[in-house]
Write a protein that holds these residues in place. Structure first.
Motif, PDB file in Angstrom:
ATOM      1  N   ALA A   1     111.175 -70.441 109.230  1.00  0.00           N
ATOM      2  CA  ALA A   1     111.509 -70.674 107.719  1.00  0.00           C
ATOM      3  C   ALA A   1     110.676 -71.818 107.418  1.00  0.00           C
ATOM      4  CB  ALA A   1     112.597 -70.583 107.260  1.00  0.00           C
ATOM      5  N   THR A   2     109.719 -72.053 106.473  1.00  0.00           N
ATOM      6  CA  THR A   2     108.970 -72.983 106.091  1.00  0.00           C
ATOM      7  C   THR A   2     109.331 -73.324 104.525  1.00  0.00           C
ATOM      8  OG1 THR A   2     106.767 -71.869 105.705  1.00  0.00           O
ATOM      9  CG2 THR A   2     107.090 -72.884 107.841  1.00  0.00           C
ATOM     10  N   VAL A   3     108.830 -74.436 104.015  1.00  0.00           N
ATOM     11  CA  VAL A   3     108.925 -74.733 102.506  1.00  0.00           C
ATOM     12  C   VAL A   3     107.855 -75.693 102.174  1.00  0.00           C
ATOM     13  CG1 VAL A   3     111.485 -74.326 102.476  1.00  0.00           C
ATOM     14  CG2 VAL A   3     110.566 -76.711 102.929  1.00  0.00           C
ATOM     15  N   ARG A   4     107.542 -75.568 100.895  1.00  0.00           N
ATOM     16  CA  ARG A   4     106.503 -76.855 100.366  1.00  0.00           C
ATOM     17  C   ARG A   4     106.841 -77.135  99.195  1.00  0.00           C
ATOM     18  NH1 ARG A   4     100.530 -74.820  99.444  1.00  0.00           N
ATOM     19  NH2 ARG A   4     101.348 -73.515 101.277  1.00  0.00           N
ATOM     20  N   GLY A   5     107.606 -78.402  99.125  1.00  0.00           N
ATOM     21  CA  GLY A   5     107.998 -78.953  97.890  1.00  0.00           C
ATOM     22  C   GLY A   5     109.145 -78.176  97.463  1.00  0.00           C
ATOM     23  N   ASP A   6     109.213 -77.757  95.979  1.00  0.00           N
ATOM     24  CA  ASP A   6     110.295 -76.937  95.503  1.00  0.00           C
ATOM     25  C   ASP A   6     110.043 -75.497  95.600  1.00  0.00           C
ATOM     26  OD1 ASP A   6     111.743 -79.170  95.066  1.00  0.00           O
ATOM     27  OD2 ASP A   6     110.865 -79.523  93.228  1.00  0.00           O
ATOM     28  N   ALA A   7     108.895 -75.029  96.226  1.00  0.00           N
ATOM     29  CA  ALA A   7     108.933 -73.486  96.273  1.00  0.00           C
ATOM     30  C   ALA A   7     109.907 -72.982  97.377  1.00  0.00           C
ATOM     31  CB  ALA A   7     107.471 -73.426  96.968  1.00  0.00           C
ATOM     32  N   SER A   8     110.072 -71.899  96.995  1.00  0.00           N
ATOM     33  CA  SER A   8     111.049 -70.946  97.729  1.00  0.00           C
ATOM     34  C   SER A   8     110.740 -70.945  99.280  1.00  0.00           C
ATOM     35  CB  SER A   8     111.139 -69.440  97.172  1.00  0.00           C
ATOM     36  OG  SER A   8     111.567 -69.498  95.928  1.00  0.00           O
TER      37      SER A   8
ATOM     38  N   ALA B   1      99.646 -69.596 105.616  1.00  0.00           N
ATOM     39  CA  ALA B   1     100.654 -70.157 104.664  1.00  0.00           C
ATOM     40  C   ALA B   1     101.655 -71.072 105.328  1.00  0.00           C
ATOM     41  CB  ALA B   1     101.330 -69.224 103.867  1.00  0.00           C
ATOM     42  N   LYS B   2     102.066 -70.483 106.683  1.00  0.00           N
ATOM     43  CA  LYS B   2     103.090 -71.363 107.333  1.00  0.00           C
ATOM     44  C   LYS B   2     102.460 -72.751 107.764  1.00  0.00           C
ATOM     45  CE  LYS B   2     102.298 -68.399 111.338  1.00  0.00           C
ATOM     46  NZ  LYS B   2     102.578 -67.095 111.334  1.00  0.00           N
ATOM     47  N   ARG B   3     101.105 -72.444 108.145  1.00  0.00           N
ATOM     48  CA  ARG B   3     100.436 -73.746 108.794  1.00  0.00           C
ATOM     49  C   ARG B   3     100.389 -74.751 107.714  1.00  0.00           C
ATOM     50  NH1 ARG B   3      95.000 -73.884 112.213  1.00  0.00           N
ATOM     51  NH2 ARG B   3      94.192 -75.843 111.650  1.00  0.00           N
ATOM     52  N   ARG B   4     100.162 -74.507 106.343  1.00  0.00           N
ATOM     53  CA  ARG B   4      99.760 -75.243 105.417  1.00  0.00           C
ATOM     54  C   ARG B   4     101.375 -75.819 105.012  1.00  0.00           C
ATOM     55  NH1 ARG B   4      96.655 -71.219 103.696  1.00  0.00           N
ATOM     56  NH2 ARG B   4      98.065 -70.396 102.510  1.00  0.00           N
ATOM     57  N   ASP B   5     102.294 -75.158 104.955  1.00  0.00           N
ATOM     58  CA  ASP B   5     103.650 -75.506 104.513  1.00  0.00           C
ATOM     59  C   ASP B   5     104.058 -76.735 105.827  1.00  0.00           C
ATOM     60  OD1 ASP B   5     103.803 -73.624 102.713  1.00  0.00           O
ATOM     61  OD2 ASP B   5     105.225 -72.408 103.803  1.00  0.00           O
ATOM     62  N   LEU B   6     103.737 -76.562 106.771  1.00  0.00           N
ATOM     63  CA  LEU B   6     103.865 -77.421 107.941  1.00  0.00           C
ATOM     64  C   LEU B   6     103.242 -78.694 107.559  1.00  0.00           C
ATOM     65  CD1 LEU B   6     104.532 -75.177 111.108  1.00  0.00           C
ATOM     66  CD2 LEU B   6     106.228 -76.312 109.552  1.00  0.00           C
ATOM     67  N   GLU B   7     101.938 -78.755 107.415  1.00  0.00           N
ATOM     68  CA  GLU B   7     101.100 -79.628 107.155  1.00  0.00           C
ATOM     69  C   GLU B   7     101.585 -80.696 106.050  1.00  0.00           C
ATOM     70  OE1 GLU B   7      97.174 -77.979 109.435  1.00  0.00           O
ATOM     71  OE2 GLU B   7      97.113 -77.716 107.101  1.00  0.00           O
ATOM     72  N   LEU B   8     101.801 -79.947 105.023  1.00  0.00           N
ATOM     73  CA  LEU B   8     102.048 -80.490 103.741  1.00  0.00           C
ATOM     74  C   LEU B   8     103.634 -80.928 103.631  1.00  0.00           C
ATOM     75  CD1 LEU B   8      99.956 -78.432 101.387  1.00  0.00           C
ATOM     76  CD2 LEU B   8      99.479 -80.465 102.140  1.00  0.00           C
ATOM     77  N   ASP B   9     104.348 -80.334 104.333  1.00  0.00           N
ATOM     78  CA  ASP B   9     105.891 -80.696 104.083  1.00  0.00           C
ATOM     79  C   ASP B   9     106.516 -80.968 105.441  1.00  0.00           C
ATOM     80  OD1 ASP B   9     108.930 -80.258 103.720  1.00  0.00           O
ATOM     81  OD2 ASP B   9     108.271 -79.761 101.828  1.00  0.00           O
TER      82      ASP B   9
ATOM     83  N   ARG C   1     111.905 -81.520 111.345  1.00  0.00           N
ATOM     84  CA  ARG C   1     110.819 -81.629 110.872  1.00  0.00           C
ATOM     85  C   ARG C   1     109.688 -81.331 111.742  1.00  0.00           C
ATOM     86  NH1 ARG C   1     110.001 -83.351 105.634  1.00  0.00           N
ATOM     87  NH2 ARG C   1     112.085 -84.183 104.900  1.00  0.00           N
ATOM     88  N   ALA C   2     108.718 -80.620 111.654  1.00  0.00           N
ATOM     89  CA  ALA C   2     107.489 -80.309 112.439  1.00  0.00           C
ATOM     90  C   ALA C   2     106.223 -81.398 112.077  1.00  0.00           C
ATOM     91  CB  ALA C   2     106.867 -79.066 112.173  1.00  0.00           C
TER      92      ALA C   2
END
Length: 143
Positions: free
Chosen positions: A20-27, A50-58, A80-81
């Motif tokens: 499970a990944t998140v980015r900011g306040d997104a679901s 999308a999962k890679r972007r989530d991990l890179e950004l958040d 945290r990754a």
């Protein structure tokens, strides 16, 4: 707990889990991944997604081992990754990987801030016997 978690994460020999990944306040988003414990670290090679972007950004994540309906113990971790660019670490982890990886895969290491183990001997064994672990210095919360 670490030994039981490792067995559950690598139950079928391929290190399959749900991330499970998140980015900011997104679901949160849920993604199947392959992972491996190499040395003292928990790693995954991840393609552009999308999962890679989530991990890179958040970087925040939760990971849950797949369950076997006949022996439904469960294991999950949160933390945290971080992206690993070191060529030596990539080579070491890649050498232990279950499939061939190339430069199109980003390598992430997953730090573990908390873990939850739910032990059930069989499908009729309810409720699970839970054990929790939290890294020192982390605030405790009730589940």
């Amino acid at each position: 707990m670490a030994d039981a978690g490792q067995r559950l994460l690598d139950r079928d020999g391929t290190g399959e889990a749900l991330l499970a990944t998140v980015r900011g306040d997104a679901s949160p988003r849920i993604h199947p991944i392959n992972l491996a414990i190499v040395g003292e670290g928990l790693f995954a090679f991840i393609l552009a997604s999308a999962k890679r972007r989530d991990l890179e950004l958040d970087g925040r994540y939760a990971l849950h081992a797949h369950q076997d309906p006949s022996a439904p113990s469960e294991f999950s971790v949160r933390g945290r990754a971080r992206l690993i660019d070191d060529a030596d670490i990539r080579a070491t982890v890649g050498g232990a990987w279950s499939f061939e990886v190339d430069d199109s895969y980003a390598l992430f290491e997953f730090s573990i801030e908390s873990a939850l183990l739910g032990v059930r001997a069989g499908p009729d064994d309810w409720p699970p016997r839970y054990a929790r672990w939290r890294a020192s210095g982390q605030p405790t919360t009730r589940a």
